[in-house]
Design a protein around this motif. Sequence first.
Motif, PDB file in Angstrom:
ATOM      1  N   ALA A 160       8.820  -3.128   6.078  1.00  0.00           N
ATOM      2  CA  ALA A 160       8.719  -2.058   7.073  1.00  0.00           C
ATOM      3  C   ALA A 160       8.801  -2.646   8.482  1.00  0.00           C
ATOM      4  O   ALA A 160       8.525  -3.829   8.714  1.00  0.00           O
ATOM      5  N   THR A 161       9.177  -1.817   9.416  1.00  0.00           N
ATOM      6  CA  THR A 161       9.176  -2.165  10.845  1.00  0.00           C
ATOM      7  C   THR A 161       8.130  -1.302  11.541  1.00  0.00           C
ATOM      8  O   THR A 161       8.185  -0.068  11.463  1.00  0.00           O
ATOM      9  N   VAL A 162       7.154  -1.963  12.198  1.00  0.00           N
ATOM     10  CA  VAL A 162       6.048  -1.262  12.868  1.00  0.00           C
ATOM     11  C   VAL A 162       6.270  -1.344  14.373  1.00  0.00           C
ATOM     12  O   VAL A 162       6.460  -2.436  14.916  1.00  0.00           O
ATOM     13  N   THR A 163       6.249  -0.191  15.026  1.00  0.00           N
ATOM     14  CA  THR A 163       6.503  -0.119  16.469  1.00  0.00           C
ATOM     15  C   THR A 163       5.334   0.571  17.153  1.00  0.00           C
ATOM     16  O   THR A 163       4.831   1.589  16.686  1.00  0.00           O
ATOM     17  N   SER A 164       4.942   0.004  18.277  1.00  0.00           N
ATOM     18  CA  SER A 164       3.905   0.607  19.119  1.00  0.00           C
ATOM     19  C   SER A 164       4.269   0.335  20.565  1.00  0.00           C
ATOM     20  O   SER A 164       4.212  -0.822  21.016  1.00  0.00           O
ATOM     21  N   GLY A 165       4.704   1.387  21.248  1.00  0.00           N
ATOM     22  CA  GLY A 165       5.165   1.206  22.615  1.00  0.00           C
ATOM     23  C   GLY A 165       6.455   0.409  22.631  1.00  0.00           C
ATOM     24  O   GLY A 165       7.435   0.780  21.982  1.00  0.00           O
ATOM     25  N   THR A 166       6.432  -0.696  23.317  1.00  0.00           N
ATOM     26  CA  THR A 166       7.631  -1.549  23.395  1.00  0.00           C
ATOM     27  C   THR A 166       7.599  -2.666  22.370  1.00  0.00           C
ATOM     28  O   THR A 166       8.550  -3.428  22.240  1.00  0.00           O
ATOM     29  N   GLN A 167       6.492  -2.780  21.649  1.00  0.00           N
ATOM     30  CA  GLN A 167       6.356  -3.855  20.678  1.00  0.00           C
ATOM     31  C   GLN A 167       6.729  -3.375  19.272  1.00  0.00           C
ATOM     32  O   GLN A 167       6.458  -2.224  18.894  1.00  0.00           O
ATOM     33  N   SER A 168       7.351  -4.265  18.516  1.00  0.00           N
ATOM     34  CA  SER A 168       7.669  -3.965  17.120  1.00  0.00           C
ATOM     35  C   SER A 168       7.473  -5.220  16.285  1.00  0.00           C
ATOM     36  O   SER A 168       7.709  -6.332  16.759  1.00  0.00           O
ATOM     37  N   VAL A 169       7.037  -5.012  15.041  1.00  0.00           N
ATOM     38  CA  VAL A 169       6.764  -6.125  14.148  1.00  0.00           C
ATOM     39  C   VAL A 169       7.432  -5.825  12.799  1.00  0.00           C
ATOM     40  O   VAL A 169       7.301  -4.732  12.252  1.00  0.00           O
ATOM     41  N   GLN A 170       8.155  -6.797  12.286  1.00  0.00           N
ATOM     42  CA  GLN A 170       8.759  -6.704  10.961  1.00  0.00           C
ATOM     43  C   GLN A 170       7.770  -7.257   9.941  1.00  0.00           C
ATOM     44  O   GLN A 170       7.271  -8.374  10.094  1.00  0.00           O
ATOM     45  N   VAL A 171       7.489  -6.450   8.899  1.00  0.00           N
ATOM     46  CA  VAL A 171       6.563  -6.913   7.860  1.00  0.00           C
ATOM     47  C   VAL A 171       7.261  -6.874   6.510  1.00  0.00           C
ATOM     48  O   VAL A 171       8.177  -6.078   6.281  1.00  0.00           O
ATOM     49  N   SER A 172       6.823  -7.745   5.663  1.00  0.00           N
ATOM     50  CA  SER A 172       7.313  -7.767   4.280  1.00  0.00           C
ATOM     51  C   SER A 172       6.109  -8.032   3.383  1.00  0.00           C
ATOM     52  O   SER A 172       4.977  -8.153   3.866  1.00  0.00           O
ATOM     53  N   GLY A 173       6.366  -8.115   2.109  1.00  0.00           N
ATOM     54  CA  GLY A 173       5.256  -8.325   1.199  1.00  0.00           C
ATOM     55  C   GLY A 173       5.613  -9.274   0.082  1.00  0.00           C
ATOM     56  O   GLY A 173       6.786  -9.540  -0.206  1.00  0.00           O
ATOM     57  N   SER A 174       4.590  -9.777  -0.565  1.00  0.00           N
ATOM     58  CA  SER A 174       4.746 -10.656  -1.716  1.00  0.00           C
ATOM     59  C   SER A 174       4.141  -9.977  -2.934  1.00  0.00           C
ATOM     60  O   SER A 174       3.201  -9.185  -2.819  1.00  0.00           O
ATOM     61  N   VAL A 175       4.678 -10.326  -4.085  1.00  0.00           N
ATOM     62  CA  VAL A 175       4.256  -9.674  -5.330  1.00  0.00           C
ATOM     63  C   VAL A 175       3.995 -10.733  -6.393  1.00  0.00           C
ATOM     64  O   VAL A 175       4.820 -11.627  -6.597  1.00  0.00           O
ATOM     65  N   GLY A 176       2.838 -10.619  -7.055  1.00  0.00           N
ATOM     66  CA  GLY A 176       2.536 -11.457  -8.208  1.00  0.00           C
ATOM     67  C   GLY A 176       2.292 -10.576  -9.430  1.00  0.00           C
ATOM     68  O   GLY A 176       1.754  -9.474  -9.310  1.00  0.00           O
ATOM     69  N   MET A 177       2.651 -11.068 -10.600  1.00  0.00           N
ATOM     70  CA  MET A 177       2.578 -10.223 -11.796  1.00  0.00           C
ATOM     71  C   MET A 177       2.138 -11.034 -13.003  1.00  0.00           C
ATOM     72  O   MET A 177       2.512 -12.196 -13.181  1.00  0.00           O
ATOM     73  N   ALA A 178       1.323 -10.392 -13.854  1.00  0.00           N
ATOM     74  CA  ALA A 178       0.915 -10.958 -15.137  1.00  0.00           C
ATOM     75  C   ALA A 178       0.984  -9.859 -16.193  1.00  0.00           C
ATOM     76  O   ALA A 178       0.882  -8.668 -15.869  1.00  0.00           O
ATOM     77  N   ILE A 179       1.150 -10.262 -17.437  1.00  0.00           N
ATOM     78  CA  ILE A 179       1.387  -9.297 -18.523  1.00  0.00           C
ATOM     79  C   ILE A 179       0.300  -9.438 -19.583  1.00  0.00           C
ATOM     80  O   ILE A 179      -0.086 -10.544 -19.954  1.00  0.00           O
ATOM     81  N   TYR A 180      -0.152  -8.278 -20.046  1.00  0.00           N
ATOM     82  CA  TYR A 180      -1.020  -8.233 -21.232  1.00  0.00           C
ATOM     83  C   TYR A 180      -0.148  -7.917 -22.442  1.00  0.00           C
ATOM     84  O   TYR A 180       0.692  -7.027 -22.391  1.00  0.00           O
ATOM     85  N   PRO A 181      -0.298  -8.596 -23.580  1.00  0.00           N
ATOM     86  CA  PRO A 181      -1.214  -9.716 -23.854  1.00  0.00           C
ATOM     87  C   PRO A 181      -0.561 -11.079 -23.727  1.00  0.00           C
ATOM     88  O   PRO A 181      -1.137 -12.078 -24.148  1.00  0.00           O
ATOM     89  N   THR A 182       0.659 -11.126 -23.186  1.00  0.00           N
ATOM     90  CA  THR A 182       1.399 -12.392 -23.129  1.00  0.00           C
ATOM     91  C   THR A 182       0.645 -13.435 -22.318  1.00  0.00           C
ATOM     92  O   THR A 182       0.538 -14.604 -22.721  1.00  0.00           O
ATOM     93  N   ASP A 183       0.099 -12.996 -21.152  1.00  0.00           N
ATOM     94  CA  ASP A 183      -0.569 -13.943 -20.253  1.00  0.00           C
ATOM     95  C   ASP A 183      -2.083 -13.876 -20.340  1.00  0.00           C
ATOM     96  O   ASP A 183      -2.760 -14.891 -20.194  1.00  0.00           O
ATOM     97  N   ALA A 184      -2.623 -12.701 -20.539  1.00  0.00           N
ATOM     98  CA  ALA A 184      -4.079 -12.549 -20.538  1.00  0.00           C
ATOM     99  C   ALA A 184      -4.468 -11.412 -21.462  1.00  0.00           C
ATOM    100  O   ALA A 184      -3.669 -10.507 -21.716  1.00  0.00           O
ATOM    101  N   CYS A 185      -5.743 -11.459 -21.938  1.00  0.00           N
ATOM    102  CA  CYS A 185      -6.203 -10.441 -22.878  1.00  0.00           C
ATOM    103  C   CYS A 185      -7.403  -9.668 -22.359  1.00  0.00           C
ATOM    104  O   CYS A 185      -7.881  -8.755 -23.030  1.00  0.00           O
ATOM    105  N   THR A 186      -7.918 -10.011 -21.180  1.00  0.00           N
ATOM    106  CA  THR A 186      -9.064  -9.298 -20.611  1.00  0.00           C
ATOM    107  C   THR A 186      -8.706  -8.825 -19.213  1.00  0.00           C
ATOM    108  O   THR A 186      -7.824  -9.408 -18.545  1.00  0.00           O
ATOM    109  N   PRO A 187      -9.375  -7.778 -18.711  1.00  0.00           N
ATOM    110  CA  PRO A 187      -9.098  -7.300 -17.346  1.00  0.00           C
ATOM    111  C   PRO A 187      -9.304  -8.378 -16.290  1.00  0.00           C
ATOM    112  O   PRO A 187      -8.484  -8.510 -15.364  1.00  0.00           O
ATOM    113  N   ASP A 188     -10.379  -9.148 -16.403  1.00  0.00           N
ATOM    114  CA  ASP A 188     -10.649 -10.179 -15.395  1.00  0.00           C
ATOM    115  C   ASP A 188      -9.546 -11.225 -15.369  1.00  0.00           C
ATOM    116  O   ASP A 188      -9.086 -11.646 -14.292  1.00  0.00           O
TER     117      ASP A 188
END
Length: 795
Positions: A477-505
């Motif tokens: 996303a691009t965030v603008t306030s007045g004359t200022q603007s900031v480009q933001v992005s995000g990172s994503v991590g993923m795990a699978i049940y039951p391949t990687d883990a078997c409990t919520p924690d």
Amino acid sequence: MSKLFRRWGSLHAKLLRTILASFVAGIAVAAVILLFVVNNITRTNMIDGLSVTAKIIANRSAASLIFIDQQSAKANLASTKGRQSIEHLCLYDAVGFLFAGFSTNNIELLCEETTTPVSDVSVSSLAGKILVVIPVIEQSELLGHLTLEANTRNLEKDQRVLSAILLLSLFVSLIVAYILGSRLVKRSLVPLEALYNTSSIIAKNTLSEERAEKISNDEVGRLVDVFNLMLNNLASENKALIYSETRFRTLSENAPIGVFLKNEKGEYEYTNSRWSEITGLDSSNSDSFTSFIDGEDRGKYKIAMDSVLECVHTEVIEYRFQNPNIGSRMLMEYMTPVDDHVGRKCFIGSLLDVTELKVAQFELEKLAFYDPLTQLPNRRFFRDHLELAIVRAQKEGKKIAMYMTDLDDFKKVNDSLGHDVGDELLIKIANRLRGTLFEGDVVSRMGGDEFMILLDDVEDPTRLDSASQRLIEALQATVTSGTQSVQVSGSVGMAIYPTDACTPDELIRFADMALYNAKELGGNHVSYYSHELDLKIKARVRLEQKLRQALIEEKLEVYIQPQYHAQTRKLIWGEALVRWRDREDGMISPEMFIHLAEETGLIYQVGDFVFDRVLVLLSENGEQLSALGMQGIAVNLSAKQFYAPKFAEVIAGKFKAAGVEPSLIEFEITESMVMDDIDDAISVMESLRRLGCRLSIDDFGTGYSSLSYLKRFPITSLKIDRSFIKDIPEDKNDIEISCAIIALAHSLGLSVVAEGVETDEQANLLASYDCEFLQGFYFDRPMPISELLERAGKG
């Protein structure tokens, strides 16, 4: 009485026929026996008379033979001239030479000149003649023999006269028996006439006090007693029923909830006044009820109604109801099946308006389980949902995916643009994340700029890849306030049940570790905790590249799997299947590359390739296929092909260019394909049917099609999915499902194809249930076109 005969005519006729048939049978048997006995006696008497005459003539002829006096011999033979039945007399000497002969009634003498001497008396009958042979013996010396031949005309004449007399007697007796029997039957049916008249009165008025009159104490009299007792019981039950119905109507009309009764088609047969108040509908437009149910809930409502009928239990369902007269409402409905024991099922139920209750419940849930800023579920809600999702996935043997996201530059937004702008950004990102997910998936705000997403049922790795990409895009996303603007992005991590883990924690911790790894890679990146999953995604990209190249180089092949007539076991049709043999990986399963083609849009090219090859096959080799018995070929359609703009027009052009009759093609479509947009689907199907093509619902029973829509589809056949065939006859449930599909198809005028038939027992069982066509490895595996044509050439 004439009315009685019209109604009881069949009984009258049956009784009279029985009497006459018994009488005729008895007379006929007696006549046959009499004819047989008289004939035998007459014939025996005639033979005895002829034998006596022959013996007398033989005794008289002894002197003629001794003195060789032929004149006296002929005179002796001529003494039989008055006997009309005797035709020839032949006298032979001791060595068998004809000595004298005589024929009566101017008949040409037929005596053989020589014959074998005879020393024994014999009598024979053949072809209307009686032949008597008598030896001539004098003082134990055989002087010769005499043959006497007579006809049986007088005997046969006497038999004909006797037969005529017996036939006339039978006819006269039959008339007498008919008159007497008819009167007897009429008298016997008089008590039944009174019973019939009473029945007619009761049929017009079930509450009538009229009862049948008992005329006699015989069997019919006892029947009248039982009949009157039955009428008394029915009258009592009818009165009780009327009283019960009156009580029900009084209770239902004064009930504080809506009460209704509707048949299995969903048509309302009764609604009380409270039901009308809740729905804003009256009895005149109650049948349009389901049209006011919210579109997303209408399918659930139909499933619940079907479940009540199939499982015979009470179903409770909540749904949104939108009627302009009363606005939007949240309704709760209880449905219970009622069977009237004559094959007719209906629903009786109650309806409650739970709008206010749901609003209050929702507000409480929001306070306890939702984030006040983004309106997303909070950490507590997500944790509870994750535990339930793991239990369900464990029970059903499915996989779920846990995503954790984090904005790469959120601190910069707060520091440079302020926390208010940061809050607006979080709300915007939350809405984007919510928009990227499907029904059943959950997105939650964990705190700060962290979000967690739970994807349900992720057996298909391509879904993970697609979801990851959508999440990455939603976090940019691009965030603008007045004359200022900031480009933001995000990172994503993923795990699978039951391949990687078997409990919520563990699942949360592993997803967090994957997120950390994604940020370590520089942000704006997806990191998978499962190394194997990463390899699968890479393999998918590799497979996509290979598929594109295979389409360019035309490396795909079209195979044909024959379909056979269930009763005659003759080849009748065929299904076109695409196959891909790669130089490096060998034969690649269609389950792998077809789904990939749909995901990447390559399915258009794959579909065109298969259809064009089939048209070429039919155009160039139609006669060979016809000689083999193959009347046409079925072609599978994907959803993207089916809903492509002007699909029917493009297909029509291909038919015309190839010079192939559309009736030689059957398009197979799946249930889920046509349920996404019913009206558009029906429009496309009707266009294809107008061309002359056949249409089939493939893999029937595995989707979620509504029977109310199924009857609207202009299809020609249903195809039972192989999952219902593979375990029969051992799995009785699969047998019942297959039989139900066959019966359903036949009730709609459709034919049925069963795929996956692998044994003779399966084939015989399906044929016994009138399944028309069979397809499977038991008959033929899919074969290349060249092999099919080679078979046609040998045939």
